[in-house]
Design a protein around this motif. Structure first.
Motif, PDB file in Angstrom:
ATOM      1  N   THR A 121       0.808  -1.214   0.000  1.00  0.00           N
ATOM      2  CA  THR A 121       0.000   0.000   0.000  1.00  0.00           C
ATOM      3  C   THR A 121       0.844   1.267   0.000  1.00  0.00           C
ATOM      4  O   THR A 121       0.371   2.322  -0.412  1.00  0.00           O
ATOM      5  N   GLY A 122       2.082   1.153   0.468  1.00  0.00           N
ATOM      6  CA  GLY A 122       2.925   2.347   0.524  1.00  0.00           C
ATOM      7  C   GLY A 122       2.817   3.110   1.829  1.00  0.00           C
ATOM      8  O   GLY A 122       3.438   4.154   1.998  1.00  0.00           O
ATOM      9  N   TYR A 123       1.990   2.631   2.765  1.00  0.00           N
ATOM     10  CA  TYR A 123       1.914   3.290   4.067  1.00  0.00           C
ATOM     11  C   TYR A 123       1.737   2.267   5.168  1.00  0.00           C
ATOM     12  O   TYR A 123       1.407   1.109   4.907  1.00  0.00           O
ATOM     13  N   GLY A 124       1.970   2.691   6.402  1.00  0.00           N
ATOM     14  CA  GLY A 124       1.885   1.794   7.545  1.00  0.00           C
ATOM     15  C   GLY A 124       0.454   1.549   7.967  1.00  0.00           C
ATOM     16  O   GLY A 124      -0.457   2.284   7.590  1.00  0.00           O
TER      17      GLY A 124
ATOM     18  N   LEU B 345      -0.044   8.921   2.403  1.00  0.00           N
ATOM     19  CA  LEU B 345      -0.737   8.095   1.408  1.00  0.00           C
ATOM     20  C   LEU B 345      -2.114   7.670   1.901  1.00  0.00           C
ATOM     21  O   LEU B 345      -3.026   7.455   1.119  1.00  0.00           O
ATOM     22  N   ARG B 346      -2.229   7.515   3.230  1.00  0.00           N
ATOM     23  CA  ARG B 346      -3.513   7.108   3.778  1.00  0.00           C
ATOM     24  C   ARG B 346      -4.609   8.130   3.449  1.00  0.00           C
ATOM     25  O   ARG B 346      -5.777   7.802   3.365  1.00  0.00           O
ATOM     26  N   LEU B 418      -2.973   8.098  13.706  1.00  0.00           N
ATOM     27  CA  LEU B 418      -2.747   7.363  12.442  1.00  0.00           C
ATOM     28  C   LEU B 418      -3.683   7.863  11.349  1.00  0.00           C
ATOM     29  O   LEU B 418      -3.297   7.935  10.171  1.00  0.00           O
TER      30      LEU B 418
END
Lengths: 403, 485
Positions: A121-124, B345-346, B418
């Motif tokens: 996904t490219g993120y945590g 990105l989220r 987050l």
């Protein structure tokens, strides 16, 4: 009158990849890794598998839809393969499908395989799969939430409900995590294999109040698989100490927690229901005495903490005491997360339920290496998908066929 | 008798001390120091002209029947939609009936708020309408280091025009329209283009407003000396006084331009000032309200005896009292998208929005209309076809039940670092309404340390989604923990 699943199905082979940031492997390669170990363990020919159930949850960020990714990766022989998805219970749902298929008599031997490739996904953190499809009513009104935030809310409510000072609750949560890290060190397949002290856990950066970094499980890639058959066929294949399924239960929220006025926010309704039914199905009267070991859904330390109560093992409001007493440590009365749990394995959703069963299976066979328990007979696994106020819970119990 | 039957105000909770702007930006524009008195109101990152209008509208309708409204006028130059009736969104948020109500947006000029009032009093005066709710709201974006950045604040006001229980009777109106371009904003532009201040002052404010007021006095045969308060916007404090002198006004009769407490709230400002005046007024007071923007609209009012017993709305006064300091210029700049900060990105995962779902569920989404079971009496959100009460589960038993004005308490919450958020942590939780029903929702206008289990909440209409790719603005309701209690 339904008689339940107890002892109707045997597990004759299991496999599990090393979990971790598997940058070098895709979902296809991970599945083959688990499948190969599983086949070798079962000692059967590939073509004996008559049907398969394939679990993957966040398909939009890895394999895509349908069961074809498993059928093609494993070169299955044009047999029926069904994809299942039910949030974090996905792996257990795949196992349930295969188990019920064998129990029904429709097939002699079936495969359950789960996989998740989360690190694309490219993120945590987990992908926001709940919100990615913005067409349902939820997308218009659900808060801007994440999994840690939703589970963190258990902590705020638990502290208030049982008048446990947040500092004390955080200490018990820290023990939950440090215990799992200690177990993970002993497991070559775990993603995280470092000791983490309770001090370090308590002083970690905040992710979602009151959860700090080490209160959250990792995010990993992985796959796990099981081959199931009937006890009769298991015997005919020369398996002596085979493992049987004792109970398989699923419970889903119906919206009451989030929409009705009674839920206290400090426990998981579905876990209480699924576990009670599972004990009944397995013929367990007193889980605190009869369960040998557990792998529960420790997506967050607070989840494991309240789960100890929801599984009817710790008394309500008493989980902190049991945890601090070492009741769930590797040398405790009911060791929990003997393999390191989601805490050390991360949570490739489709694989997690099967990974938990794999640990119980290894322990029951005495093949758990440095973390081997003394003569366990009954193991329980638990998954919790979604959020405390709206979730899917699975509870599976397996044990020695004569237990 | 035609006139104002209620008023409502909304000044956003955040206030930015102008010295903070000076400290950050005066190196680029030293003259800004001359107007650095007091503070300006700043809409939270999830607020805009539309949400503030809804807040003012609800305040105005406190204790009044929204079902009795037959006109909804919304005035602003900063509405989210160019082609989608913004007042229709507001009407849905206010849960006003869809049939028999005329909704209209009044746009494109700073005087649009008073123009909307003239239209409303004409509609009521002609007998065509009974209760017209006018809302004026602005949240004007300004470039960094401009005088506008110093002058302009955010806010909204609402006036209800009708015939019964009038608190301020209308004493006629006058309009002057001329294409004086002190500033303009072209299609697709985010910021105003402004002309030289000296010219704007000397040829604009100082000439046009007095001319329109003279026109009004001539038309109505009234004398300016009979007015107790004269209201007109002018963000230059000194010119505000000069115009007053030119009109021969006693300065005590000039309504303060509110520079120090919130700044100029654009289209809303004449109404914001009028409501401030009404909140101090006594029966018999005469008030003159004028606007400015490509001309000037003027309305005169006479306060009635009903003002003595008038209560309910918080108005501008109450709204100003609910304040919290925004102590960071960077946060302000991020709220207004003046700086580009990464959401991660989220934050990219938004898709388009199902307009089909929005249509079917518009009352639920925009109006926060849930259901109450006619069998067991359980209020519930979101409303579904089967009652949530486990002992009831009746099918098709719910009737509409508004949650928007109900209070509740926090059952549990978190502050999430987050989640992709303009102003982390994202604070959200589960609330229970005092009269039953619960809801999982975002919290806003609070700091994490102010949130506690059991703390009271009220609901607030906010922007939930801003899809810059498709130009879509989505709205829903959030809980506001009541910090002062």
């Amino acid at each position: 009158m339904a008689t339940g699943i107890r002892d109707k199905v045997a597990i004759i082979g299991m496999g599990c990849t090393r979990f971790g940031e598997r940058w070098e492997s895709g979902a296809e390669e991970l599945m083959v890794e688990a499948y190969e170990e599983c086949l070798n363990d079962a000692g059967i020919d590939k073509d004996k598998i008559e049907a398969a159930w394939f679990g993957v949850a966040a398909e939009e960020v890895n394999v895509g839809k349908s069961a074809l990714p498993a059928s093609i990766a494993l070169r299955l022989a044009n047999i029926p393969v069904t994809r299942v998805e039910n949030f974090c219970a996905t792996g257990t749902e795949a196992f349930r499908g295969a188990t019920y298929a064998v129990a029904s008599g429709a097939y002699d031997i079936a495969l359950a395989i789960g996989v998740e490739k989360l690190k694309e996904t490219g993120y945590g953190g987990l992908p926001d799969f709940g919100m990615a499809g913005s067409y349902g009513l939820h997308s218009f009104w659900f808060p801007n939430m994440t999994a840690p935030g939703c589970f963190a809310m258990l902590g705020s409510a638990y502290s208030e409900r049982y008048k446990v000072e947040m500092g004390e609750l955080k200490k018990a949560m820290a023990h939950v995590s440090s215990k799992s890290h200690a177990n993970g060190i002993l497991n070559p397949k775990a993603h995280m294999r470092k000791a983490v002290t309770e001090d370090k856990i308590l002083n970690a950066p905040m992710i979602a109040y009151p959860l700090g970094l080490f209160d959250c499980c990792g995010v990993s890639d992985g796959s796990a698989a099981a081959i199931v058959t009937t006890p009769e066929i298991a015997k005919s294949l020369g398996k002596k100490d085979f493992i049987t399924v004792k109970a398989l239960q699923i419970s889903l929220s119906n919206g009451e927690e989030m929409q009705y006025n009674e839920w206290d926010g400090a426990h998981i309704v579905t876990t209480t229901k699924a576990s009670a039914k599972a004990y009944e199905e397995a013929g367990i009267k007193n889980p605190r005495e009869e369960i040998s070991m557990m792998e529960v859904h420790d997506c967050f330390s607070i989840t494991e903490l309240v789960t100890m109560e929801d599984l009817h093992i710790s008394e309500r409001g008493n989980a902190c005491k049991d945890i601090m007493d070492g009741f769930y440590d590797l040398d405790g009365k009911i060791p929990c997360q003997t393999d390191g749990g989601l805490k050390c394995f991360g949570h490739p959703i489709g694989a997690s339920g099967l990974r938990m069963l794999y640990e119980m299976y290894l322990q029951l066979h005495g093949r758990a290496g440095e973390r081997q328990l003394k003569d366990p007979k009954i193991g329980l696994t638990h998954n919790l998908g979604g959020f405390p106020m709206m979730n899917v819970c699975s509870v599976a119990i397996i044990g020695k066929h004569d237990a | 008798m035609v006139g104002i039957t209620s008023y409502g105000g909304y000044i956003p909770r955040y206030r930015l001390n102008r010295m903070i702007i000076v400290q950050n930006m005066a190196w680029l524009l030293p003259p800004m120091m001359a107007v650095a008195q007091g503070e300006k109101s700043v809409a939270n990152w999830d607020e805009d002209a539309l949400t503030m209008a809804v807040a003012a509208g609800y305040d105005c309708m406190t204790g009044r029947d929204r079902k009795a409204l037959d006109g909804i006028y919304l005035a602003s130059t900063t509405l989210p939609y160019v082609d989608r009736l913004n007042s229709g969104i507001v009407a849905t948020a206010l849960n006003v009936p869809e049939e028999g109500v005329t909704n209209a947006d009044f746009c494109s000029s700073q005087k649009a708020g008073v123009t909307a009032c003239i239209s409303a009093l004409q509609a009521v005066g002609s007998g065509e309408k009974n209760n017209v709710l006018v809302m004026a709201s602005d949240q004007r974006c300004t470039k960094m280091a401009t005088m506008y950045e110093m002058f302009l604040g955010d806010g909204a006001a609402a006036l209800l025009f009708g015939k019964d229980d009038v608190i301020a009777e209308v004493m006629g109106s006058f309009s002057l329209t001329c294409d004086f371009v002190d500033h303009y904003k072209g299609r697709g532009k985010e910021y105003d283009y402004t002309w030289e201040e000296r010219w704007v002052r000397d040829e604009g404010y100082v000439k046009i407003i007095p001319k329109a007021i003279s026109g009004y006095l001539k038309k109505t045969g009234m004398d300016l000396s009979s007015f107790d308060k004269v209201i007109f916007p002018c963000y230059f404090k000194r010119e505000h006084m000069n115009i007053s002198k030119k009109l021969g006004l006693d300065l005590s009769k000039v309504q303060d331009n509110m520079h120090e407490v919130c700044g100029d709230t654009g289209v809303a400002h004449p109404l914001v000032m009028l409501i401030s005046a009404l909140q101090e007024a006594k029966p018999g007071d005469k008030i003159l309200m004028a606007s400015f923007g490509q001309g000037c609209d003027v309305i005169g009012f006479e306060v009635t005896d009903k003002i003595k017993d008038f209560k309910g709305p918080k108005g501008i006064k109450g709204s100003l009292e609910n304040r919290a300091e925004l102590d960071s210029y960077q946060r302000y700049a991020k709220f207004r998208e003046l700086i580009v900060a990464d959401l991660g990105l989220r934050g990219e995962t938004y898709g388009n929005t199902a307009l089909t779902t929005l249509w079917r569920k518009r009352k639920v989404i925009l109006g926060l209309v849930g259901g109450k079971c006619t069998k067991c009496g359980t209020p519930q959100f979101v409303p579904q076809d089967i009652c949530v009460n486990p002992k009831c589960k009746a099918i098709h038993s719910l009737e509409d039940y508004e949650f928007s004005c109900r209070t509740g308490k926090i059952l549990t919450y978190t502050g999430d670092m987050l989640a992709a958020s303009i102003d982390p942590p994202a604070i959200y939780g589960l609330i229970t309404f005092d009269e039953g029903g619960r809801m999982f929702c975002d919290f806003t206008d609070c700091l994490l340390e102010q949130v506690k289990v059991g703390r009271k909440i009220k609901m607030s209409f906010r922007r939930k989604k801003k899809d810059n790719i498709r130009g879509y603005h989505g709205y829903f309701w959030k809980a506001v923990p009541q910090v002062e209690q």
